[in-house]
Motif scaffolding. Structure first.
Motif, PDB file in Angstrom:
ATOM      1  N   CYS A 113       5.786  -3.327  -3.670  1.00 39.36           N
ATOM      2  CA  CYS A 113       4.551  -3.181  -2.891  1.00 39.36           C
ATOM      3  C   CYS A 113       4.684  -2.186  -1.741  1.00 39.36           C
ATOM      4  O   CYS A 113       3.686  -1.736  -1.192  1.00 39.36           O
ATOM      5  CB  CYS A 113       4.108  -4.534  -2.334  1.00 39.36           C
ATOM      6  N   GLN A 114       5.899  -1.827  -1.388  1.00 37.88           N
ATOM      7  CA  GLN A 114       6.124  -0.865  -0.313  1.00 37.88           C
ATOM      8  C   GLN A 114       6.097   0.571  -0.820  1.00 37.88           C
ATOM      9  O   GLN A 114       6.268   1.498  -0.038  1.00 37.88           O
ATOM     10  CB  GLN A 114       7.494  -1.118   0.339  1.00 37.88           C
ATOM     11  N   ARG A 115       5.886   0.773  -2.111  1.00 40.50           N
ATOM     12  CA  ARG A 115       6.000   2.100  -2.707  1.00 40.50           C
ATOM     13  C   ARG A 115       4.785   2.438  -3.554  1.00 40.50           C
ATOM     14  O   ARG A 115       4.224   1.588  -4.213  1.00 40.50           O
ATOM     15  CB  ARG A 115       7.241   2.144  -3.598  1.00 40.50           C
ATOM     16  N   VAL A 116       4.451   3.716  -3.530  1.00 40.62           N
ATOM     17  CA  VAL A 116       3.369   4.194  -4.382  1.00 40.62           C
ATOM     18  C   VAL A 116       3.517   5.701  -4.557  1.00 40.62           C
ATOM     19  O   VAL A 116       3.988   6.403  -3.662  1.00 40.62           O
ATOM     20  CB  VAL A 116       1.978   3.852  -3.781  1.00 40.62           C
ATOM     21  N   ILE A 117       3.158   6.166  -5.729  1.00 38.79           N
ATOM     22  CA  ILE A 117       3.100   7.602  -5.987  1.00 38.79           C
ATOM     23  C   ILE A 117       1.675   7.884  -6.463  1.00 38.79           C
ATOM     24  O   ILE A 117       1.229   7.305  -7.454  1.00 38.79           O
ATOM     25  CB  ILE A 117       4.116   8.042  -7.060  1.00 38.79           C
ATOM     26  N   LEU A 118       0.982   8.734  -5.748  1.00 39.04           N
ATOM     27  CA  LEU A 118      -0.365   9.133  -6.150  1.00 39.04           C
ATOM     28  C   LEU A 118      -0.290  10.526  -6.750  1.00 39.04           C
ATOM     29  O   LEU A 118       0.292  11.429  -6.161  1.00 39.04           O
ATOM     30  CB  LEU A 118      -1.301   9.142  -4.940  1.00 39.04           C
ATOM     31  N   VAL A 119      -0.847  10.677  -7.921  1.00 38.16           N
ATOM     32  CA  VAL A 119      -0.832  11.987  -8.581  1.00 38.16           C
ATOM     33  C   VAL A 119      -2.255  12.346  -9.008  1.00 38.16           C
ATOM     34  O   VAL A 119      -3.078  11.470  -9.266  1.00 38.16           O
ATOM     35  CB  VAL A 119       0.117  12.007  -9.798  1.00 38.16           C
ATOM     36  N   PRO A 120      -2.558  13.635  -9.063  1.00 43.06           N
ATOM     37  CA  PRO A 120      -3.935  14.046  -9.340  1.00 43.06           C
ATOM     38  C   PRO A 120      -4.344  14.025 -10.806  1.00 43.06           C
ATOM     39  O   PRO A 120      -5.524  14.011 -11.114  1.00 43.06           O
ATOM     40  CB  PRO A 120      -3.986  15.481  -8.802  1.00 43.06           C
TER      41      PRO A 120
END
Length: 140
Positions: A113-120
Protein backbone atom coordinates in the motif's frame (compact mmCIF):
# COMPACT_ATOMS: atom_id res chain seq x y z
CA UNK A 1 -25.36 20.88 -5.90
CA UNK A 2 -21.95 19.53 -4.94
CA UNK A 3 -19.04 19.86 -7.36
CA UNK A 4 -15.83 18.04 -6.58
CA UNK A 5 -12.43 17.96 -8.10
CA UNK A 6 -9.36 19.98 -8.77
CA UNK A 7 -10.32 22.73 -11.19
CA UNK A 8 -6.80 22.64 -12.61
CA UNK A 9 -7.75 19.24 -14.02
CA UNK A 10 -11.27 20.02 -15.19
CA UNK A 11 -10.91 22.83 -17.69
CA UNK A 12 -13.29 22.60 -20.62
CA UNK A 13 -11.93 21.52 -23.99
CA UNK A 14 -12.31 24.04 -26.77
CA UNK A 15 -11.41 22.82 -30.23
CA UNK A 16 -8.45 24.88 -31.51
CA UNK A 17 -8.78 27.10 -28.43
CA UNK A 18 -6.02 28.68 -26.43
CA UNK A 19 -5.53 28.45 -22.68
CA UNK A 20 -7.11 31.90 -22.43
CA UNK A 21 -10.20 30.59 -24.28
CA UNK A 22 -10.49 27.69 -21.84
CA UNK A 23 -10.19 29.99 -18.83
CA UNK A 24 -12.86 32.29 -20.26
CA UNK A 25 -15.50 29.54 -20.27
CA UNK A 26 -14.52 27.67 -17.11
CA UNK A 27 -16.73 27.61 -14.02
CA UNK A 28 -14.55 30.13 -12.20
CA UNK A 29 -15.34 32.69 -14.93
CA UNK A 30 -19.09 32.12 -14.64
CA UNK A 31 -21.39 34.71 -13.07
CA UNK A 32 -22.42 31.88 -10.71
CA UNK A 33 -18.92 31.64 -9.19
CA UNK A 34 -19.57 34.48 -6.73
CA UNK A 35 -22.48 32.52 -5.22
CA UNK A 36 -20.53 29.25 -4.83
CA UNK A 37 -19.18 28.30 -1.43
CA UNK A 38 -15.78 26.72 -1.97
CA UNK A 39 -14.60 24.18 0.59
CA UNK A 40 -11.15 22.68 0.41
CA UNK A 41 -9.57 19.58 1.82
CA UNK A 42 -6.67 20.34 4.13
CA UNK A 43 -5.14 16.95 4.86
CA UNK A 44 -3.77 14.44 2.38
CA UNK A 45 -5.07 11.31 4.10
CA UNK A 46 -2.79 8.88 2.26
CA UNK A 47 0.23 10.82 3.51
CA UNK A 48 -1.27 11.42 6.96
CA UNK A 49 -2.15 7.77 7.65
CA UNK A 50 1.14 6.34 6.42
CA UNK A 51 3.28 9.15 7.81
CA UNK A 52 6.09 8.90 5.28
CA UNK A 53 8.16 12.10 4.96
CA UNK A 54 9.02 11.37 1.31
CA UNK A 55 5.31 11.02 0.46
CA UNK A 56 4.62 14.37 2.12
CA UNK A 57 7.47 16.01 0.20
CA UNK A 58 6.14 14.62 -3.08
CA UNK A 59 2.57 15.72 -2.29
CA UNK A 60 3.84 19.21 -1.41
CA UNK A 61 5.82 19.38 -4.67
CA UNK A 62 2.73 18.46 -6.70
CA UNK A 63 0.68 21.15 -4.96
CA UNK A 64 3.40 23.74 -5.55
CA UNK A 65 3.54 22.74 -9.20
CA UNK A 66 -0.25 22.95 -9.57
CA UNK A 67 -0.36 26.33 -7.83
CA UNK A 68 2.38 27.75 -10.06
CA UNK A 69 4.71 28.20 -7.08
CA UNK A 70 7.64 26.37 -8.69
CA UNK A 71 9.54 28.80 -10.86
CA UNK A 72 10.82 27.66 -14.25
CA UNK A 73 14.50 26.77 -14.51
CA UNK A 74 15.25 28.73 -17.67
CA UNK A 75 13.91 30.99 -20.41
CA UNK A 76 11.73 28.32 -22.06
CA UNK A 77 9.45 28.17 -19.00
CA UNK A 78 10.13 24.48 -18.32
CA UNK A 79 10.60 22.92 -14.91
CA UNK A 80 13.10 20.09 -14.58
CA UNK A 81 11.44 16.80 -13.67
CA UNK A 82 14.19 16.15 -11.11
CA UNK A 83 12.75 18.95 -8.98
CA UNK A 84 9.48 17.06 -8.58
CA UNK A 85 10.42 13.40 -8.39
CA UNK A 86 13.02 10.75 -9.02
CA UNK A 87 14.13 10.09 -12.59
CA UNK A 88 14.91 6.54 -13.70
CA UNK A 89 16.38 5.35 -16.99
CA UNK A 90 14.40 2.14 -17.54
CA UNK A 91 11.26 0.33 -16.50
CA UNK A 92 13.41 -2.22 -14.71
CA UNK A 93 15.07 0.52 -12.66
CA UNK A 94 11.61 1.96 -11.89
CA UNK A 95 10.37 -1.42 -10.73
CA UNK A 96 13.40 -1.93 -8.50
CA UNK A 97 13.15 1.59 -7.06
CA UNK A 98 9.47 1.31 -6.18
CA UNK A 99 9.24 -2.40 -5.33
CA UNK A 100 12.66 -3.55 -4.08
CA UNK A 101 12.75 -7.26 -3.24
CA UNK A 102 9.11 -7.67 -4.20
CA UNK A 103 9.39 -11.47 -3.97
CA UNK A 104 10.06 -11.17 -0.23
CA UNK A 105 7.47 -8.46 0.50
CA UNK A 106 4.50 -9.12 -1.80
CA UNK A 107 2.39 -10.74 0.94
CA UNK A 108 2.77 -7.70 3.23
CA UNK A 109 -0.26 -5.55 2.43
CA UNK A 110 1.01 -2.49 4.28
CA UNK A 111 4.27 -2.64 2.27
CA UNK A 112 2.31 -2.86 -0.99
CA UNK A 113 0.00 0.00 0.00
CA UNK A 114 3.00 2.32 0.31
CA UNK A 115 3.90 1.87 -3.37
CA UNK A 116 2.40 2.71 -6.70
CA UNK A 117 3.55 3.13 -10.27
CA UNK A 118 1.37 5.26 -12.53
CA UNK A 119 1.91 4.88 -16.24
CA UNK A 120 0.18 6.63 -19.14
CA UNK A 121 -0.40 3.65 -21.44
CA UNK A 122 -2.05 0.25 -21.00
CA UNK A 123 0.87 -1.47 -22.76
CA UNK A 124 3.19 -0.12 -20.06
CA UNK A 125 0.89 -1.52 -17.37
CA UNK A 126 0.89 -4.92 -19.08
CA UNK A 127 4.68 -4.92 -19.34
CA UNK A 128 5.16 -4.00 -15.68
CA UNK A 129 2.60 -6.59 -14.53
CA UNK A 130 4.36 -9.32 -16.53
CA UNK A 131 7.71 -8.36 -15.00
CA UNK A 132 6.28 -8.65 -11.49
CA UNK A 133 4.59 -11.96 -12.23
CA UNK A 134 7.85 -13.41 -13.53
CA UNK A 135 9.44 -12.70 -10.15
CA UNK A 136 6.51 -14.23 -8.27
CA UNK A 137 6.01 -17.38 -10.36
CA UNK A 138 5.34 -20.32 -8.10
CA UNK A 139 5.03 -18.13 -5.01
CA UNK A 140 1.49 -16.83 -5.42
Amino acid sequence: MVLAGDFRHTLPVILHGTRADEMQVCLESSYLWNDIQKLGLTTNMRVHINGYPSAQQFADSLLQLGNGAITPDNQDGCIARQRIGRIVKSQKELKEAMFPNVAQHFIDHSWLCQRVILVPRNEDVSFMNKQFLLELTGRV
